[in-house]
Design an enzyme around this catalytic site. Sequence first.
Site, PDB file in Angstrom:
ATOM      1  N   GLY A   1     -21.570 -37.578  -9.192  1.00 10.00           N
ATOM      2  CA  GLY A   1     -22.530 -37.062  -8.222  1.00 10.00           C
ATOM      3  C   GLY A   1     -22.097 -35.683  -7.766  1.00 10.00           C
ATOM      4  O   GLY A   1     -21.493 -34.924  -8.527  1.00 10.00           O
ATOM      5  N   ARG A   2     -22.403 -35.364  -6.508  1.00  8.43           N
ATOM      6  CA  ARG A   2     -22.066 -34.033  -5.990  1.00  8.43           C
ATOM      7  C   ARG A   2     -20.565 -33.762  -6.041  1.00  8.43           C
ATOM      8  O   ARG A   2     -20.129 -32.717  -6.520  1.00  8.43           O
ATOM      9  CB  ARG A   2     -22.577 -33.901  -4.547  1.00  8.43           C
ATOM     10  N   ILE A   3     -19.780 -34.707  -5.531  1.00 11.12           N
ATOM     11  CA  ILE A   3     -18.330 -34.499  -5.465  1.00 11.12           C
ATOM     12  C   ILE A   3     -17.715 -34.554  -6.858  1.00 11.12           C
ATOM     13  O   ILE A   3     -16.891 -33.706  -7.218  1.00 11.12           O
ATOM     14  CB  ILE A   3     -17.682 -35.536  -4.530  1.00 11.12           C
TER      15      ILE A   3
ATOM     16  N   ARG B   1     -23.734 -44.617 -13.484  1.00  6.97           N
ATOM     17  CA  ARG B   1     -24.794 -45.606 -13.715  1.00  6.97           C
ATOM     18  C   ARG B   1     -25.867 -45.023 -14.622  1.00  6.97           C
ATOM     19  O   ARG B   1     -26.375 -45.696 -15.513  1.00  6.97           O
ATOM     20  CB  ARG B   1     -25.426 -46.014 -12.375  1.00  6.97           C
TER      21      ARG B   1
ATOM     22  N   THR C   1     -10.665 -40.902  -3.495  1.00  7.28           N
ATOM     23  CA  THR C   1     -11.108 -40.239  -2.267  1.00  7.28           C
ATOM     24  C   THR C   1     -12.481 -40.769  -1.858  1.00  7.28           C
ATOM     25  O   THR C   1     -13.183 -40.131  -1.078  1.00  7.28           O
ATOM     26  CB  THR C   1     -11.183 -38.705  -2.467  1.00  7.28           C
ATOM     27  N   SER C   2     -12.861 -41.935  -2.399  1.00  3.77           N
ATOM     28  CA  SER C   2     -14.204 -42.464  -2.121  1.00  3.77           C
ATOM     29  C   SER C   2     -14.166 -43.519  -1.026  1.00  3.77           C
ATOM     30  O   SER C   2     -14.328 -43.201   0.150  1.00  3.77           O
ATOM     31  CB  SER C   2     -14.828 -43.024  -3.401  1.00  3.77           C
ATOM     32  N   ARG C   3     -13.920 -44.769  -1.402  1.00  2.68           N
ATOM     33  CA  ARG C   3     -13.830 -45.866  -0.445  1.00  2.68           C
ATOM     34  C   ARG C   3     -12.663 -46.772  -0.820  1.00  2.68           C
ATOM     35  O   ARG C   3     -12.470 -47.100  -1.987  1.00  2.68           O
ATOM     36  CB  ARG C   3     -15.139 -46.674  -0.421  1.00  2.68           C
TER      37      ARG C   3
ATOM     38  N   GLU D   1      -8.123 -49.354   7.548  1.00  3.68           N
ATOM     39  CA  GLU D   1      -7.537 -48.120   8.082  1.00  3.68           C
ATOM     40  C   GLU D   1      -7.422 -48.186   9.605  1.00  3.68           C
ATOM     41  O   GLU D   1      -8.257 -48.800  10.253  1.00  3.68           O
ATOM     42  CB  GLU D   1      -8.397 -46.914   7.675  1.00  3.68           C
TER      43      GLU D   1
ATOM     44  N   HIS E   1      -7.089 -40.231   5.035  1.00  4.27           N
ATOM     45  CA  HIS E   1      -8.554 -40.135   4.989  1.00  4.27           C
ATOM     46  C   HIS E   1      -9.015 -38.753   5.467  1.00  4.27           C
ATOM     47  O   HIS E   1      -9.735 -38.622   6.464  1.00  4.27           O
ATOM     48  CB  HIS E   1      -9.199 -41.234   5.842  1.00  4.27           C
ATOM     49  N   ILE E   2      -8.616 -37.726   4.717  1.00  4.30           N
ATOM     50  CA  ILE E   2      -8.876 -36.345   5.136  1.00  4.30           C
ATOM     51  C   ILE E   2      -9.794 -35.602   4.158  1.00  4.30           C
ATOM     52  O   ILE E   2      -9.769 -34.376   4.083  1.00  4.30           O
ATOM     53  CB  ILE E   2      -7.558 -35.566   5.311  1.00  4.30           C
ATOM     54  N   GLY E   3     -10.613 -36.340   3.423  1.00  5.19           N
ATOM     55  CA  GLY E   3     -11.502 -35.697   2.458  1.00  5.19           C
ATOM     56  C   GLY E   3     -12.373 -34.609   3.064  1.00  5.19           C
ATOM     57  O   GLY E   3     -12.603 -33.576   2.455  1.00  5.19           O
TER      58      GLY E   3
END
Length: 322
Positions: free
Chosen positions: A156-158, A178, A237-239, A268, A287-289
């Site tokens: 996707g974007r990232i 997908r 860096t997602s979930r 977290e 969690h500093i994305g």
Amino acid sequence: MKKKVFLTRRLHKFALEELKKKYQIEVHSGKIPIPKAKLCSKIKDVEGLICFPYDKINREIIDLAKNLKVISTYSVGFDHIDWIYAKKKKIRIGYTPEVLTDATADLAFALLIDLLRRVSEGDRIIRKGKWREIYGAYDYVGVDLQDKTLGILGLGRIGSTLAKRAKAFGINVIYHNRDKISKSKEKSLGVKYVSFEKLISQSDIISIHVPHTPETEQMFNLRIFKKMKKLSFIINTSRGKVINEKDLVTALKKKIIAGAGIDVFESEPIGKNHPLVKLDNVILAPHIGSSTKETRAKMAEITVRNLNLGIKGKKPIYSVGY
């Protein structure tokens, strides 16, 4: 009379000043995340809620919110909100996706470089006074970035932005999605589509960029780690819940894979006694994305705009479920 808005944490000064012009606002200033009892109490008579990723906005909270028109979350993720139930209650939900793209891609690439060149590990070696122990020709060596294969799960974007970073460093990029992207976009990004199985087995580095859904829940487990190259690395860096952390610890301890760069976790924040903290072949980030001054300010701006639109009964700029 001004409508009431509750914030579960402080936003930027400019955002708070804008909110005060239009609404009667209250900002939680105590323990983070906000205690459930306090949220239950404050949600009852407000028309707008600004929340953060650690706040659990479940059915119980939503049922108490008799006047609530909008939930504006200061985050790209919204899995902390029961948005399906909120939609049934005709509550608008806004979030802040696109502004995090560059910052999160940069962090993923920073973790990639750090893992392959062992930068953080070297920092720890110096701080422990052990530099003299790594003078040998084969001591403390990293690996080149050039000609390695990066597998991006979720283009996707990232993921697309990360691909651009990687290509500039001479890294080959494959991806699994997908839906396969267009040939023209593949060409412009310099990426190749592969099956999930091939992505796992062919990548030297895997970077995860998928949302947390029932389909992605703990999709990276010991069975998958065993299919990866022994000298490969994984970056998330997602979930956090996309990876089975217990299995990741096992894979890292037994050298089933070479290392990991983790910015998100199953639960977290993690503490100093978490099993991942004790391992040298893992880099941990809190969690500093999205954590740049510029990005966080843009997120605050969008959070306020989403709230303003939702209170008016209009669709937020970035809307969930509508």
